[in-house]
Enzyme design. Sequence first.
Site, short mmCIF file in Angstrom:
data_model
loop_
_atom_site.label_atom_id
_atom_site.label_comp_id
_atom_site.label_asym_id
_atom_site.label_seq_id
_atom_site.Cartn_x
_atom_site.Cartn_y
_atom_site.Cartn_z
N LYS A 65 0.77 -1.20 0.03
CA LYS A 65 0.09 0.08 0.07
C LYS A 65 0.82 1.34 -0.14
O LYS A 65 0.45 2.16 -0.45
CB LYS A 65 -1.18 -0.09 1.39
N ASP A 101 -10.22 3.70 2.03
CA ASP A 101 -10.37 3.01 3.37
C ASP A 101 -10.91 4.24 4.24
O ASP A 101 -11.84 3.83 5.03
CB ASP A 101 -9.08 2.59 3.99
P1 NDP Z 1 -0.29 -2.79 9.58
O1 NDP Z 1 0.76 -3.98 9.59
O2 NDP Z 1 0.00 -1.55 8.80
O3 NDP Z 1 -0.39 -2.54 11.19
C1 NDP Z 1 -0.50 -3.41 12.01
C2 NDP Z 1 -0.80 -2.56 13.44
O4 NDP Z 1 -1.03 -3.79 14.40
C3 NDP Z 1 0.17 -1.81 13.82
O5 NDP Z 1 -0.12 -0.71 14.69
C4 NDP Z 1 1.12 -2.87 14.80
O6 NDP Z 1 1.76 -2.35 15.74
C5 NDP Z 1 -0.25 -3.66 15.40
N1 NDP Z 1 0.12 -4.84 15.84
C6 NDP Z 1 0.60 -6.05 15.02
N2 NDP Z 1 0.83 -7.12 15.83
C7 NDP Z 1 0.88 -6.62 17.12
C8 NDP Z 1 1.05 -7.11 18.49
N3 NDP Z 1 1.68 -8.59 18.27
N4 NDP Z 1 1.16 -6.59 19.56
C9 NDP Z 1 0.78 -5.24 19.27
N5 NDP Z 1 0.41 -4.61 18.32
C10 NDP Z 1 0.53 -5.35 17.21
O7 NDP Z 1 -1.65 -3.30 9.15
P2 NDP Z 1 -2.95 -2.94 8.69
O8 NDP Z 1 -2.98 -1.31 9.11
O9 NDP Z 1 -2.84 -2.45 7.06
O10 NDP Z 1 -4.11 -3.64 8.98
C11 NDP Z 1 -4.66 -3.91 10.34
C12 NDP Z 1 -5.98 -4.61 10.33
O11 NDP Z 1 -6.86 -3.70 9.86
C13 NDP Z 1 -5.92 -5.91 9.70
O12 NDP Z 1 -6.41 -6.82 10.71
C14 NDP Z 1 -6.85 -5.69 8.51
O13 NDP Z 1 -7.43 -6.86 8.05
C15 NDP Z 1 -7.86 -4.64 9.11
N6 NDP Z 1 -8.13 -3.73 7.81
C16 NDP Z 1 -9.41 -3.70 7.73
C17 NDP Z 1 -10.15 -2.97 6.63
C18 NDP Z 1 -11.70 -3.22 6.49
O14 NDP Z 1 -11.94 -2.47 5.45
N7 NDP Z 1 -12.45 -3.51 7.52
C19 NDP Z 1 -9.28 -2.28 5.65
C20 NDP Z 1 -7.87 -2.13 6.18
C21 NDP Z 1 -7.45 -2.97 7.18
P3 NDP Z 1 3.27 -1.84 15.70
O15 NDP Z 1 3.35 -0.51 14.96
O16 NDP Z 1 3.69 -1.86 16.88
O17 NDP Z 1 3.94 -2.85 14.64
#
Ligand code: NDP
Length: 281
Positions: A65, A101
Amino acid sequence: MGRYLVIGNPVGHSVSPIIHNTIFKYLGLPYEYETKRVYKCELKEFVTNFVSNGGYGFNVTVPHKRKVMDYVDGLSLESRIIGAVNTVCVKSGMLFGYNTDAEGFIRQLKSDNIRIENSRVKLIGAGGAARAVAYALHKNGARTIKIYNRTFERAKEVCNMIGEKVYAHTLSEFTADYCDILINTTSIGLYPDIDSSPVENLDDLLPHTAVVDIIYNPSKTKFLKMAESKGNAVYNGLKMLIYQGMLANDLWINRNTVESKALFDEIMKNIKRELRNEKHH
Ligand code: NDP
């Protein structure tokens, strides 16, 4: 290669084909939407050759993205601010990147009668989706947005993007009190990790707080179950997903299908049917 598709890695479980193929069928358009796994090292070549390969438009998902922005000819203001593109359109042989989004999320909240204006928001996560959600909430008049993220620096980056009324915290500082809308935008709780929640408890949650998880599979994450057990209204991310898809399709075919309740319902029905079958559970 298909004329419309979603690229990412992995893309096998994407429900985007259901959204777009339902729209094409509903409108009687002769297109088919496909998924295509694209590795990071293939992204530039895929994008640069998209038009000459006969493509009309594509969606972008994890992990491309952000990087895709380097290879398109133009970017919408929103996608530039958010720093992520989920939709690419071909116009006069050139590629333009958009982010649907943000508006998809706002449409979901509005359809559930959740008031954004003057609301106090707590947002868990600071990834790509969080950036779109935070931008959209700010633009629509949220009073304050507190962002809680494991990596504090990323929360800070979201604050820098927006400028005012947004505050960065580490995840360990989280408490559920004093907010009107609480949103999980992390991937914690996503299938198959269904027994995990981004926070240990929601003890201080006020009764009126609307609790949203943008995850849609499972339909009720552990985070939402925790909130529901306290009696709060809970919402998953399925409507956001459908709206972002309808908005993307509208950009490609220059229509306004996003206003069609009948089409929305048809997409919802088809996705729910798909999510019920084994492939996703
Ligand atoms: P990113 O990889 O960009 O971000 C992931 C986020 O989750 C970060 O804030 C990360 O924290 C946090 N995270 C992941 N694992 C852990 C952990 N073990 N402990 C603490 N924090 C954690 O992903 P996206 O933002 O693209 O997507 C996030 C979610 O949103 C997904 O589940 C996706 O399916 C959903 N989504 C839904 C949409 C919809 O239309 N409904 C549209 C887009 C996304 P850190 O920064 O510390 O790594």
